[in-house]
Design a protein around this motif. Structure first.
Motif, PDB file in Angstrom:
ATOM      1  N   GLN A 162       0.600  58.036  49.996  1.00 26.09           N
ATOM      2  CA  GLN A 162       0.378  57.064  48.936  1.00 26.09           C
ATOM      3  C   GLN A 162      -0.287  57.659  47.695  1.00 26.09           C
ATOM      4  N   LYS A 191       4.748  57.212  46.217  1.00 25.44           N
ATOM      5  CA  LYS A 191       3.948  56.023  46.536  1.00 25.44           C
ATOM      6  C   LYS A 191       4.782  54.754  46.356  1.00 25.44           C
ATOM      7  N   TYR A 246       7.561  54.614  49.048  1.00 22.65           N
ATOM      8  CA  TYR A 246       6.961  54.364  50.356  1.00 22.65           C
ATOM      9  C   TYR A 246       6.571  52.893  50.503  1.00 22.65           C
ATOM     10  N   ARG A 247       5.911  52.332  49.502  1.00 28.20           N
ATOM     11  CA  ARG A 247       5.496  50.932  49.554  1.00 28.20           C
ATOM     12  C   ARG A 247       6.693  49.991  49.628  1.00 28.20           C
ATOM     13  N   SER A 248       7.733  50.280  48.869  1.00 22.87           N
ATOM     14  CA  SER A 248       8.927  49.436  48.881  1.00 22.87           C
ATOM     15  C   SER A 248       9.571  49.412  50.257  1.00 22.87           C
ATOM     16  N   ILE A 249       9.737  50.592  50.841  1.00 24.09           N
ATOM     17  CA  ILE A 249      10.340  50.685  52.180  1.00 24.09           C
ATOM     18  C   ILE A 249       9.439  50.006  53.209  1.00 24.09           C
ATOM     19  N   LYS A 250       8.149  50.225  53.101  1.00 20.16           N
ATOM     20  CA  LYS A 250       7.196  49.611  54.026  1.00 20.16           C
ATOM     21  C   LYS A 250       7.253  48.086  53.934  1.00 20.16           C
ATOM     22  N   ASP A 251       7.339  47.537  52.724  1.00 17.28           N
ATOM     23  CA  ASP A 251       7.414  46.090  52.540  1.00 17.28           C
ATOM     24  C   ASP A 251       8.691  45.506  53.135  1.00 17.28           C
ATOM     25  N   ILE A 277      10.595  46.807  55.563  1.00 20.21           N
ATOM     26  CA  ILE A 277      10.523  46.903  57.025  1.00 20.21           C
ATOM     27  C   ILE A 277       9.569  45.843  57.577  1.00 20.21           C
ATOM     28  N   GLY A 278       8.452  45.651  56.924  1.00 26.05           N
ATOM     29  CA  GLY A 278       7.500  44.631  57.353  1.00 26.05           C
ATOM     30  C   GLY A 278       8.077  43.234  57.272  1.00 26.05           C
ATOM     31  N   THR A 291      10.657  42.867  60.222  1.00 23.09           N
ATOM     32  CA  THR A 291      10.202  43.010  61.608  1.00 23.09           C
ATOM     33  C   THR A 291       9.021  42.127  61.982  1.00 23.09           C
ATOM     34  N   SER A 292       8.513  41.336  61.067  1.00 19.49           N
ATOM     35  CA  SER A 292       7.343  40.514  61.405  1.00 19.49           C
ATOM     36  C   SER A 292       7.610  39.046  61.118  1.00 19.49           C
TER      37      SER A 292
END
Length: 87
Positions: free
Chosen positions: A2, A8, A11-16, A18-19, A22-23
């Motif tokens: 990050q 950064k 990474y944040r875009s992909i993390k958001d 996926i989140g 999956t949640s």
């Protein structure tokens, strides 16, 4: 990761994404819908169908709000739309 410029943001875009997929956050987004505007069709998410807390006559009957995200996930826009336009 990050702290690296450029990485950064990716990474944040992909993390958001996926989140979201999956949640339980996907449940908050609302039902996916297709909205017809003349010859165009837009993909959106229902964000609200109940307007009981609004002033009387402020929102027409049969209106819902649909959120249309931008493709780059930096934002989007929400429209009040007649339920008849939504599939």
């Amino acid at each position: 990761i990050q702290r690296v410029p450029g990485v950064k943001w990716i990474y944040r875009s992909i993390k958001d994404v996926i989140g979201l997929l999956t949640s339980d956050q996907g449940q908050k987004m609302g039902e996916p819908v297709l909205v017809q505007f003349n010859e165009l069709q837009l993909l959106g998410f229902i964000t609200r169908q109940d307007f009981d807390d609004f002033q009387p006559n402020q929102i027409k009957a049969g209106t819902i709000t649909v959120y249309f995200p931008f493709s780059c996930q930096l934002g989007g826009y929400t429209l009040f739309i007649s339920r008849e336009l939504v599939t």
